[in-house]
Design an enzyme around this catalytic site. Structure first.
Site, PDB file in Angstrom:
ATOM      1  N   SER A  38      57.121  61.519  20.997  1.00  0.00           N
ATOM      2  CA  SER A  38      58.502  61.127  21.246  1.00  0.00           C
ATOM      3  C   SER A  38      59.195  60.748  19.952  1.00  0.00           C
ATOM      4  CB  SER A  38      58.539  59.928  22.201  1.00  0.00           C
ATOM      5  OG  SER A  38      59.823  59.361  22.273  1.00  0.00           O
ATOM      6  N   TYR A  68      56.382  51.704  24.785  1.00  0.00           N
ATOM      7  CA  TYR A  68      56.382  53.152  25.034  1.00  0.00           C
ATOM      8  C   TYR A  68      56.163  53.909  23.727  1.00  0.00           C
ATOM      9  CZ  TYR A  68      58.242  57.829  25.808  1.00  0.00           C
ATOM     10  OH  TYR A  68      58.413  59.193  25.839  1.00  0.00           O
TER      11      TYR A  68
END
Length: 348
Positions: A133, A158
């Site tokens: 990501s 995350y």
């Protein structure tokens, strides 16, 4: 694009936003796909089921409902399929959700990824492609973000799990010779998108005459990347097995490559757009002005993202390039059609 892989490709997260598009692209070129998803309720399962229904129309698609954190069941899947290539897109997504539910990220993004790595190692998988990501860039401010930059300062759990995935993959590349390619996605949007993401939430709110929440008082820039471009980038990198960088040196270690078969790529549109500009484009596509609620920056968020995709272009010959206006219009068209066919209560 002709398939270079004859055995089925496992695509985890196949009922998810990006996984659905990747699976469909593979099926369209004649590559068999074994889809895996746990169909959790992080957002509306009906949307996931609708994606799966489309994939199931292809004779080359089969599906396993499976939680990848279940070690024995994941091992059985690998033993049964014996894939050459695995595309791992399943994960607990979302920065803000990680602030309240860290345990789900540990189970899915760390335990689940470890089980994927073990499945690859023990079954002779030749190439693992997995979703990282743009969030891994965290506190970095030097732009555009490059895979050759150090990314040791994540600002959300995350993001930390995604950086951990890259480190875990490197270990398996180094220790076992498993070719691994990590893909850092930049603000993916488009048809069949996730209801927790800005474009989807804004569209639903504007059409319902409800205010949209605009964080950091609109002072945000994002490298919005169309999902079709992302899927193309995933498939192209899957076809090109990761290899060692012969020029890599431990004296000046390059974070994006290794002396092991390990690679990292950004997949972004390379054109950051102001959030307020995105909203203007959306308003025009909907033919309706948004009511705005101005809010401060959220914990774990970053003010801007911008992808350097030079390595992706050099190695695959592909550069994402769908204009934001075109992509938003495509999303709005899908949104209207989907909700004409489904009750509003099924919108997530």
């Amino acid at each position: 694009m002709a398939s270079t892989v004859k055995t089925p490709i496992i695509v985890t997260g196949a009922a998810g936003f990006i996984g659905f598009h990747v699976a469909r692209l593979l099926l369209d070129r004649g590559t068999p796909v074994v889809g895996v998803d746990n169909l959790n309720a992080y957002y509306d399962p009906a949307l996931k089921e609708a994606r799966l229904a489309l994939l199931r129309t292809s004779p080359g698609f089969s599906f396993h409902r499976l939680d990848l954190a279940e070690r024995e069941e994941t091992a059985k899947l690998f033993e049964a399929v014996q894939p050459d290539v695995v595309i791992h897109l399943a994960a607990q997504a979302g920065v803000r959700y990680s602030l309240e539910h860290p345990e789900t990220y540990i189970d899915s993004n760390l335990v689940g990824f470890g089980n994927i790595l073990e499945g690859c190692r023990r079954n002779g998988v030749r190439h693992l492609v997995y979703a990282s990501s743009s969030s891994v860039y965290g506190a970095n401010t030097l732009m555009p973000f490059s895979v050759h930059h150090n990314v040791d300062h994540p600002v959300s759990l995350y993001a930390a799990t995604k950086k951990a995935n890259e480190l875990m993959a490197h270990c398996y590349s180094h220790l076992y010779g498993l070719a691994t390619t990590g893909l850092r996605f930049f603000t993916v949007y488009g048809p069949w998108g996730r209801p927790d993401m800005a474009l989807f939430k804004f569209t639903r709110a504007i059409l319902a005459d409800e205010p949209i929440e605009v964080y950091n008082n609109g002072q945000m820039r994002r490298d919005f990347t169309y999902v079709g471009d992302v899927a193309e980038g995933v498939v192209r990198t899957a076809d090109r097995f990761a290899s060692a960088n012969p020029e890599w040196t431990g004296d000046a270690p390059d974070p994006g490559t290794s002396n092991a078969p390990f690679r990292i790529y950004n997949i972004g549109n390379t054109e950051p757009v102001d959030l307020l500009k995105m909203i203007e484009i959306l308003e025009r596509a909907l033919g309706k002005e948004a009511k705005k609620t101005w809010l401060p920056m959220q914990a774990g968020d970053v003010p801007a993202t911008w992808a350097d995709v030079d390595d992706l272009v050099r190695d695959t010959g592909y550069r994402p390039a769908t204009p934001l206006k075109e992509g938003i219009e495509s999303f709005v068209s899908w949104f209207r059609e989907y909700y004409r066919a489904h009750e509003p209560s099924k919108g997530g």
